[in-house]
Every structure is written in structure tokens, then in C-alpha cells.
Design a protein around this motif. Sequence first.
Motif, PDB file in Angstrom:
ATOM      1  N   SER A   1       0.545  -1.152   0.271  1.00  0.00           N
ATOM      2  CA  SER A   1       0.027   0.436   0.148  1.00  0.00           C
ATOM      3  C   SER A   1       0.880   1.415  -0.180  1.00  0.00           C
ATOM      4  O   SER A   1       0.607   2.026  -0.930  1.00  0.00           O
ATOM      5  CB  SER A   1      -1.069  -0.213   1.619  1.00  0.00           C
ATOM      6  OG  SER A   1      -0.445  -0.280   2.704  1.00  0.00           O
TER       7      SER A   1
ATOM      8  N   ASP B   1      -1.207 -11.446  -0.980  1.00  0.00           N
ATOM      9  CA  ASP B   1      -2.484 -10.658  -1.410  1.00  0.00           C
ATOM     10  C   ASP B   1      -2.735 -10.365  -2.640  1.00  0.00           C
ATOM     11  O   ASP B   1      -1.746  -9.947  -3.238  1.00  0.00           O
ATOM     12  CB  ASP B   1      -1.854  -9.235  -0.965  1.00  0.00           C
ATOM     13  CG  ASP B   1      -3.295  -8.159  -0.784  1.00  0.00           C
ATOM     14  OD1 ASP B   1      -4.101  -8.726  -1.796  1.00  0.00           O
ATOM     15  OD2 ASP B   1      -2.999  -6.850   0.101  1.00  0.00           O
TER      16      ASP B   1
ATOM     17  N   SER C   1      -4.656  -8.509  -4.067  1.00  0.00           N
ATOM     18  CA  SER C   1      -4.982  -7.550  -4.608  1.00  0.00           C
ATOM     19  C   SER C   1      -4.595  -5.857  -5.562  1.00  0.00           C
ATOM     20  O   SER C   1      -5.607  -5.375  -6.425  1.00  0.00           O
ATOM     21  CB  SER C   1      -6.447  -6.718  -3.917  1.00  0.00           C
ATOM     22  OG  SER C   1      -5.016  -6.426  -2.678  1.00  0.00           O
TER      23      SER C   1
ATOM     24  N   VAL D   1     -10.891  -9.231  -8.236  1.00  0.00           N
ATOM     25  CA  VAL D   1     -11.377  -8.964  -7.407  1.00  0.00           C
ATOM     26  C   VAL D   1     -11.469  -7.580  -7.101  1.00  0.00           C
ATOM     27  O   VAL D   1     -11.763  -6.866  -6.343  1.00  0.00           O
ATOM     28  CB  VAL D   1      -9.859  -8.239  -6.751  1.00  0.00           C
ATOM     29  CG1 VAL D   1      -8.641  -9.823  -6.524  1.00  0.00           C
ATOM     30  CG2 VAL D   1      -8.493  -7.697  -7.477  1.00  0.00           C
TER      31      VAL D   1
ATOM     32  N   ASP E   1     -14.592  -6.933  -6.319  1.00  0.00           N
ATOM     33  CA  ASP E   1     -14.953  -6.424  -4.491  1.00  0.00           C
ATOM     34  C   ASP E   1     -14.479  -6.159  -3.404  1.00  0.00           C
ATOM     35  O   ASP E   1     -14.499  -5.728  -2.272  1.00  0.00           O
ATOM     36  CB  ASP E   1     -16.310  -7.595  -4.135  1.00  0.00           C
ATOM     37  CG  ASP E   1     -17.598  -7.704  -5.326  1.00  0.00           C
ATOM     38  OD1 ASP E   1     -17.815  -6.740  -5.665  1.00  0.00           O
ATOM     39  OD2 ASP E   1     -18.096  -8.760  -5.789  1.00  0.00           O
ATOM     40  N   GLN E   2     -13.501  -6.525  -3.493  1.00  0.00           N
ATOM     41  CA  GLN E   2     -12.308  -5.863  -2.670  1.00  0.00           C
ATOM     42  C   GLN E   2     -11.894  -3.992  -2.874  1.00  0.00           C
ATOM     43  O   GLN E   2     -12.327  -3.673  -3.531  1.00  0.00           O
ATOM     44  CB  GLN E   2     -10.825  -7.331  -2.497  1.00  0.00           C
ATOM     45  CG  GLN E   2     -11.218  -8.237  -2.560  1.00  0.00           C
ATOM     46  CD  GLN E   2      -9.703  -8.896  -2.621  1.00  0.00           C
ATOM     47  OE1 GLN E   2      -8.970  -8.205  -2.388  1.00  0.00           O
ATOM     48  NE2 GLN E   2     -10.196  -9.778  -3.037  1.00  0.00           N
ATOM     49  N   MET E   3     -11.108  -3.610  -1.779  1.00  0.00           N
ATOM     50  CA  MET E   3     -10.417  -2.781  -1.594  1.00  0.00           C
ATOM     51  C   MET E   3      -9.400  -3.170  -0.818  1.00  0.00           C
ATOM     52  O   MET E   3      -8.920  -3.659  -0.522  1.00  0.00           O
ATOM     53  CB  MET E   3     -11.528  -1.688  -0.173  1.00  0.00           C
ATOM     54  CG  MET E   3     -13.039  -1.623   0.047  1.00  0.00           C
ATOM     55  SD  MET E   3     -12.986  -0.810  -1.704  1.00  0.00           S
ATOM     56  CE  MET E   3     -12.604   1.252  -0.997  1.00  0.00           C
ATOM     57  N   VAL E   4      -8.263  -1.154  -1.322  1.00  0.00           N
ATOM     58  CA  VAL E   4      -6.849  -1.727  -1.541  1.00  0.00           C
ATOM     59  C   VAL E   4      -6.826  -0.291  -0.573  1.00  0.00           C
ATOM     60  O   VAL E   4      -7.612   0.841  -0.846  1.00  0.00           O
ATOM     61  CB  VAL E   4      -6.002  -1.895  -2.521  1.00  0.00           C
ATOM     62  CG1 VAL E   4      -6.683  -3.292  -3.699  1.00  0.00           C
ATOM     63  CG2 VAL E   4      -6.142  -0.762  -3.117  1.00  0.00           C
TER      64      VAL E   4
ATOM     65  N   SER F   1     -11.616   1.796  -3.907  1.00  0.00           N
ATOM     66  CA  SER F   1     -11.949   0.798  -5.175  1.00  0.00           C
ATOM     67  C   SER F   1     -11.352   0.535  -5.841  1.00  0.00           C
ATOM     68  O   SER F   1     -11.231   0.648  -7.096  1.00  0.00           O
ATOM     69  CB  SER F   1     -13.479   1.342  -5.081  1.00  0.00           C
ATOM     70  OG  SER F   1     -14.072   0.194  -5.927  1.00  0.00           O
ATOM     71  N   LEU F   2     -11.569  -2.046  -5.834  1.00  0.00           N
ATOM     72  CA  LEU F   2     -11.170  -2.404  -7.244  1.00  0.00           C
ATOM     73  C   LEU F   2     -11.552  -1.834  -8.290  1.00  0.00           C
ATOM     74  O   LEU F   2     -11.722  -1.952 -10.054  1.00  0.00           O
ATOM     75  CB  LEU F   2     -10.175  -3.019  -6.844  1.00  0.00           C
ATOM     76  CG  LEU F   2      -9.090  -3.214  -6.051  1.00  0.00           C
ATOM     77  CD1 LEU F   2      -8.996  -4.781  -5.507  1.00  0.00           C
ATOM     78  CD2 LEU F   2      -7.582  -2.849  -6.999  1.00  0.00           C
ATOM     79  N   ARG F   3     -13.168  -2.114  -8.082  1.00  0.00           N
ATOM     80  CA  ARG F   3     -14.344  -2.025  -9.296  1.00  0.00           C
ATOM     81  C   ARG F   3     -14.188  -0.826 -10.092  1.00  0.00           C
ATOM     82  O   ARG F   3     -14.127  -0.868 -10.983  1.00  0.00           O
ATOM     83  CB  ARG F   3     -15.581  -2.018  -8.557  1.00  0.00           C
ATOM     84  CG  ARG F   3     -16.777  -2.177  -9.658  1.00  0.00           C
ATOM     85  CD  ARG F   3     -18.128  -1.988  -8.851  1.00  0.00           C
ATOM     86  NE  ARG F   3     -18.155  -3.142  -7.991  1.00  0.00           N
ATOM     87  CZ  ARG F   3     -18.311  -4.661  -8.123  1.00  0.00           C
ATOM     88  NH1 ARG F   3     -18.322  -4.837  -9.509  1.00  0.00           N
ATOM     89  NH2 ARG F   3     -18.495  -5.691  -7.874  1.00  0.00           N
TER      90      ARG F   3
END
Length: 495
Positions: free
Chosen positions: A38, A105, A107, A171, A173-176, A185-187
Amino acid sequence: MKRYTFPLLLTALLAVTSCKDFEDLQVNPNNPTQAPPSQIFTGVLYDWYNADYEPWSETQRLNQFYAITFDYYGNQDYNWSSTGLNYGTLRNVLQMEKEAERLGDNSYAGLASLMKAYFFIRMTERVGDIPMRQALQGLDENYTPQYDTQKEVYLQCLDLLEQANTQLAAVADQMVAGDIFMGGSLRKWQQVSNALYLRTLISLSHQADDADLRVKERFAAIINNPSTYPLMQSLDDNATMKFFNVPNNQYPINPSNRGFTIGRYVMGATYLDFLKMYNDPRLFVVAEPTDSAKASGDPDYATKLTSYVGAPSGATLGDLYTNSDAGKYSLPKDDRYYTYTGEPTIIVGYAEQEFTLAEGIARGWASGDAAQHYTNGITASMNFYGITDPVVLDAYLSQDGVAYAGNGDAGLIQILTQKYLAFFQNSGWEAFYNQRRTGVPTFDIGPGNQNGGRIPERWQYPQSEYRNNEANLRDALQRQFGGADDINRPLWILE
């Protein structure tokens, strides 16, 4: 008491230290060897913004959105030389990937693919051929990587963007953590990735018939499969850099530096004249009336188009300074831009995406409603400036010169013109790249530009490449430009 002689002490010390490898002794225990992905991601995004995207920068001057009137602050000189490359940032992307894998991870994988594609594209669209397949192999002692052709670079980057979409879908629906553009928001990052995919494809319009690139096929696949390739749906999906009144994150022009820049930064005629031509409501949001108009005594000066005058980017600094000092040019809107928070800077935006879709459809790359995407782009840009009244929007969209002329040359010019207007102080060099590719809009050229009446086609390679990888660089220059590192020679993508 037992005494030890100096030779015996030295022997003992050597015995202890000889148990350690020399390389171990070079490791500073106070320096971290690992970092959360991150934190690395945040640094990569700052590199993205800082490379090209700062508003009221040289980039935006050479997009002809504004001009500088005093040489202490800069100029409108197109006789540029070398550019920086982004291999340092790409090393950080690889480290982000490595750290995420170490933590199990997944993501960050799609983000890494996207970042690789973005930075390799950024480099090749500036200089031409670059090392890609053999790049970043210093740990394997390959310090002189061969150059890939520009076509090879784009083929790899298009595959990376395809890969990024697949990885981000898994991924979505995941957050980073560490995300300063999209709130984690990965979306939304998947939408950004596909908007960049479209940006890349439209940049290849001169090579749209290349059988290997499959530009038209890829474009049609994106537009025809929205569930597989989700795109931005509104301004809420924009990738932006937001500003806050905190150190190191204030809008670039603000009350602290107003005394230095006010009167030196003036609106550019290339941009402002289009707003005046179409009685564009954005004019009154982004620009101040000239000081001459304010002093005229006319009570309606602020609503008259004649009160707004842009500076020609090709004029000499002497002429620009004289006219600016006499109050003949419009300044940036004071209460919009001279604040600490300003407006968010768009990195990749919904309006650009819609104009790109309109252009591709108008070129016949896919079926669809180019007029609707064109209207969506204009409306999104207006909304960005707070212009939402349907009556105002309808009046603007229905007038001659703005109402879509259909899928032909006239319609393409309209799409590209409105795209340029939407890029004001946003989206980095995209206004320049689109003008370089299409000739729209016509840039103002004159004695102030110092390049023989020409807009350059590219940048020169950095001197570090001449020092560290000269043989491979010389081969690439010979292959592309007959050996000359010439800023006025077109890139392969523009042939």
C-alpha cells in the motif's frame, strides 16, 4: 591478571568477523528491506501525478490553455530537448508486486499490470522505441537492454491492459489501501483501466489497420461487452488528485503565491476563443473579464463575450508582457483557482472516455451512437464546472457548430474540439497528444515558440541513455529517424 598482546587481540577479532560474509556487513540494519504494498502504491500514484498532471504547469501552457507573460516564470517555447523516463517508478511497481505476493495479497496484481502499461506507454509516446522486454533486469546484470520497437511496446502494453482487466475483475469487490485516486475501490480501478485501454487504442488511430495490433477489434470488444469491460458511468468514477489545505497538498496556484503569478498567468487564446465562438457557459466559470473591461464603466461587462480575451501562445514574451500589463488579457477565475483546494485534477475522466467512444464509433470501429457519447462528454464537462441547468445545456448543444454533424469529418472535428475543451487544466499531455495525432485544434504558432514555426513531434532521449546504453540507443535512432534524435521527426504511431 592475564594479559593479551595486540597480535592476539587482532587474531581474535579476525576470527569473529571472518564468520560473516562481506555482503552481510553491507546491510544497514536501520534501513527497511520490506514495505507494505500500500505504501509503495501511494508513491507510484504520486509519481503518476507529478510526472505530467499538475494544473497550471508547463504541460498546460504547451497545451495552449494558458500563457506566461514574464520569462522569470517560464515561456511557451516548443524547442524542447530531452525528457525523463520512468524506470525508477517501474522498479517500485515491481517491488509492490513482490511485496503483495510475499503477503499472499492478490489485490495489487491488476494494479501492477495497469501501472506497467501506463508508464511504458508514457515513455514510448514521448520518445519512440524504448527498452521493455529486457528492461529492469539490473539484478540479473543486464545493464544495457535492447530497445523494443514502438509497435512491440504497444503490443505488450495492450496485452497488459487486457490482463489488468481480467485481474481486477477477479478482485473487484475488494478494497486496497494506499489509494489516493479512487478511494481504494478496485471496481472503480477496473473502470479506469478500461478507460485507459480506450485512450491507448484511440491514440493508435494512424495504425488502426495493423493486423497485429487489432485496434478496431479490441475497441469493438470493449464497447460491445460492458459486463466484461466495465467503463465509467459518471463524473463520480473519475480518477482524480484532490487537494486539501495541508502542506504539500495545496492547489498549485493559491493565495500564498497569488502575488507572484497573478498577471503573469493569463488565459490562452487557443482555448478561450473556442469558448467565445460557441457562447460557452464554461467561459464565465474559468476566466475573469479583462481589467480593461472592468474599467470600461459598462455595467454589463461581465456578461459580454468581448470582455474576455486570451493571449496568443505564439506571441513574444515582450508583447505578452506589454498587453498583460495594460490589462488586455483575461486572468484565471480568481475565486475558482486561487484557493488552496482549487478543483480536483482529472487523471483519467468520464468525459474523455465518452469523447473517445464517440470518435471510435465515428471512425467506424464499432457500432453505436456517436452522437449520444458526444453529448455525454459535453454534459459531463459542463457538470464538472457546476453547469447543470437543462435549459442552458440544451441551448448550448443545439446551436450551430455544436449540434453533432454526423459520422464524418465534420463530426470528428466537433468531437475532437470538445474533447480539447474538456481537457482544460486536466489530463496531463492528452490535449497535446490528441492535437499531434489529429491536428485539432489548430495550435497558435509564432516567434515565441522557438522551433521554426513547428509543433514538435516528440522529445529527445535523456542523456543518461547516451551515457549508459549508447550502442542500443544508436541502433534505435538509426531504425526510427535515420540516426538523428530529432524532435520534429514523427513517431511510428503517427505515420
